[in-house]
Design a protein around this motif. Structure first.
Motif, PDB file in Angstrom:
ATOM      1  N   LEU A   9       0.919  -1.167   0.042  1.00  0.00           N
ATOM      2  CA  LEU A   9       0.133  -0.021  -0.063  1.00  0.00           C
ATOM      3  C   LEU A   9       1.041   1.329   0.008  1.00  0.00           C
ATOM      4  O   LEU A   9       1.733   1.604   1.049  1.00  0.00           O
ATOM      5  CB  LEU A   9      -0.984   0.096   1.302  1.00  0.00           C
ATOM      6  CG  LEU A   9      -1.666  -1.504   1.459  1.00  0.00           C
ATOM      7  CD1 LEU A   9      -2.527  -1.247   2.661  1.00  0.00           C
ATOM      8  CD2 LEU A   9      -2.553  -1.544   0.297  1.00  0.00           C
ATOM      9  N   CYS A  11       1.899   5.293   0.006  1.00  0.00           N
ATOM     10  CA  CYS A  11       1.240   6.532   0.517  1.00  0.00           C
ATOM     11  C   CYS A  11       1.552   7.480  -0.334  1.00  0.00           C
ATOM     12  O   CYS A  11       2.505   7.559  -1.146  1.00  0.00           O
ATOM     13  CB  CYS A  11       1.982   6.892   1.808  1.00  0.00           C
ATOM     14  SG  CYS A  11       1.617   5.500   3.202  1.00  0.00           S
ATOM     15  N   TRP A  20      -3.703   3.745   5.825  1.00  0.00           N
ATOM     16  CA  TRP A  20      -4.074   2.429   5.407  1.00  0.00           C
ATOM     17  C   TRP A  20      -4.592   1.409   6.327  1.00  0.00           C
ATOM     18  O   TRP A  20      -4.748   0.174   5.830  1.00  0.00           O
ATOM     19  CB  TRP A  20      -2.857   1.902   4.804  1.00  0.00           C
ATOM     20  CG  TRP A  20      -2.578   2.698   3.362  1.00  0.00           C
ATOM     21  CD1 TRP A  20      -1.467   3.443   3.204  1.00  0.00           C
ATOM     22  CD2 TRP A  20      -3.289   2.552   2.231  1.00  0.00           C
ATOM     23  NE1 TRP A  20      -1.566   3.898   1.825  1.00  0.00           N
ATOM     24  CE2 TRP A  20      -2.565   3.680   1.257  1.00  0.00           C
ATOM     25  CE3 TRP A  20      -4.554   1.893   1.750  1.00  0.00           C
ATOM     26  CZ2 TRP A  20      -3.110   3.749  -0.255  1.00  0.00           C
ATOM     27  CZ3 TRP A  20      -4.851   2.091   0.511  1.00  0.00           C
ATOM     28  CH2 TRP A  20      -4.145   2.954  -0.388  1.00  0.00           C
ATOM     29  N   THR A  23      -7.645  -0.795   5.261  1.00  0.00           N
ATOM     30  CA  THR A  23      -7.525  -1.370   4.149  1.00  0.00           C
ATOM     31  C   THR A  23      -6.521  -2.680   4.390  1.00  0.00           C
ATOM     32  O   THR A  23      -6.640  -3.814   4.005  1.00  0.00           O
ATOM     33  CB  THR A  23      -6.975  -0.687   2.845  1.00  0.00           C
ATOM     34  OG1 THR A  23      -7.613   0.457   2.876  1.00  0.00           O
ATOM     35  CG2 THR A  23      -6.789  -1.452   1.675  1.00  0.00           C
ATOM     36  N   VAL A  36       3.295  -1.454   4.434  1.00  0.00           N
ATOM     37  CA  VAL A  36       2.961  -0.307   3.975  1.00  0.00           C
ATOM     38  C   VAL A  36       4.225   0.506   4.417  1.00  0.00           C
ATOM     39  O   VAL A  36       4.634   0.809   5.123  1.00  0.00           O
ATOM     40  CB  VAL A  36       1.728   0.620   4.857  1.00  0.00           C
ATOM     41  CG1 VAL A  36       1.636   1.861   4.319  1.00  0.00           C
ATOM     42  CG2 VAL A  36       0.684  -0.348   4.950  1.00  0.00           C
ATOM     43  N   HIS A 195      -8.688   5.986   0.788  1.00  0.00           N
ATOM     44  CA  HIS A 195      -8.143   5.096   2.122  1.00  0.00           C
ATOM     45  C   HIS A 195      -8.676   5.602   3.348  1.00  0.00           C
ATOM     46  O   HIS A 195      -9.070   4.970   4.203  1.00  0.00           O
ATOM     47  CB  HIS A 195      -6.641   5.065   1.978  1.00  0.00           C
ATOM     48  CG  HIS A 195      -6.149   6.330   1.715  1.00  0.00           C
ATOM     49  ND1 HIS A 195      -6.609   7.371   1.596  1.00  0.00           N
ATOM     50  CD2 HIS A 195      -4.643   6.801   1.434  1.00  0.00           C
ATOM     51  CE1 HIS A 195      -5.827   8.521   1.296  1.00  0.00           C
ATOM     52  NE2 HIS A 195      -4.623   8.021   1.159  1.00  0.00           N
ATOM     53  N   ASN A 198     -12.133   4.068   3.624  1.00  0.00           N
ATOM     54  CA  ASN A 198     -12.106   2.720   3.613  1.00  0.00           C
ATOM     55  C   ASN A 198     -12.946   2.148   2.345  1.00  0.00           C
ATOM     56  O   ASN A 198     -13.731   1.214   2.189  1.00  0.00           O
ATOM     57  CB  ASN A 198     -12.857   2.027   4.819  1.00  0.00           C
ATOM     58  CG  ASN A 198     -12.605   0.541   4.959  1.00  0.00           C
ATOM     59  OD1 ASN A 198     -11.656   0.235   4.468  1.00  0.00           O
ATOM     60  ND2 ASN A 198     -13.422  -0.106   5.786  1.00  0.00           N
TER      61      ASN A 198
END
Length: 223
Positions: A9, A11, A20, A23, A36, A195, A198
């Motif tokens: 994920l 940023c 995040w 998610t 992340v 994000h 959601n």
């Protein structure tokens, strides 16, 4: 390292990995090992891609805003992601005024003005540790970005745009789709900060997604 499929994920600007969390929980529940990364936030596209490429190779990659822009660049440079979902990337000369309101917010009120102009009222200064210098160089990098068609199969990538996002965002994603050959989907009941809202969870929770016409990626199946 376990054999679960991986998800990365990415940023964007003025957000830390905690944005995040929801998610990541959904992906973990669906069998993914989730990471992340904290990007260098260097303001240099090559530096950012060099940091991300080894992590993203072979993984499901999801990015919002600047994170989506980096995902597009990874695809253009041929990084073999299993799939990518990229929400409202920068679009360069395809949409030259797209970031004007964000620039104005930054000039008026620094990091806070930037975050609220880009992400809306759900964003809060506690969501980032970036200072004005960091945001300024990142903003310059993404304003200079020019999209290119992917060097990987465009069918493995999905562009998304929020239902509630401004017309300019919808037009930019449509233009990116035309340029790159990547299909796009409108995410219901969300805007730019997907994000924070959601908005990916219904998509990721869909057990049929692995066989869906719009997107295919490797994932572990329930036993």
């Amino acid at each position: 390292m376990n054999g679960d499929p991986r998800a990365i994920l990415i940023c964007g600007v003025a957000v830390d990995p905690t944005v995040w969390d929801q998610t990541a929980m959904t992906l973990s529940r669906n069998g993914f090992t989730v990471h992340v990364p904290v990007r260098p936030q260097s303001g240099d596209l090559d530096t950012e891609i060099q940091a991300l490429a080894p992590l993203c190779a072979g993984a499901l990659v999801i990015g919002v805003s600047g994170g989506a822009t980096l995902g597009l660049e990874l695809a253009a440079r041929g990084v073999p992601m299993s799939a990518a979902i990229l929400h409202e990337s920068a679009a360069g000369s395809l949409a030259p005024g797209l970031l004007d309101d964000v620039v104005a917010g930054f000039r008026a009120d620094g990091v806070t003005g930037f975050g609220r102009a880009l992400y809306g009222p759900r964003w809060h200064p506690d969501m980032t540790t970036a200072d004005a210098d960091t945001v300024g160089r990142e903003l310059a990098m993404f304003r200079a970005f020019e999209p290119r068609p992917p060097s990987i199969d465009p069918a493995s990538v999905m562009l998304t745009v929020g239902e509630w996002s401004p017309v300019a965002r919808h037009e930019s994603v449509q233009a990116l789709s035309t340029l790159t050959g990547i299909r796009y989907r409108v995410l219901p009941d969300t805007g730019h900060a997907a994000h924070l809202q959601n908005a990916f969870t219904p998509l990721l929770d869909d057990r049929r997604l692995v066989e869906h016409d719009d997107l295919t990626y490797a994932r572990s199946r329930p036993q």
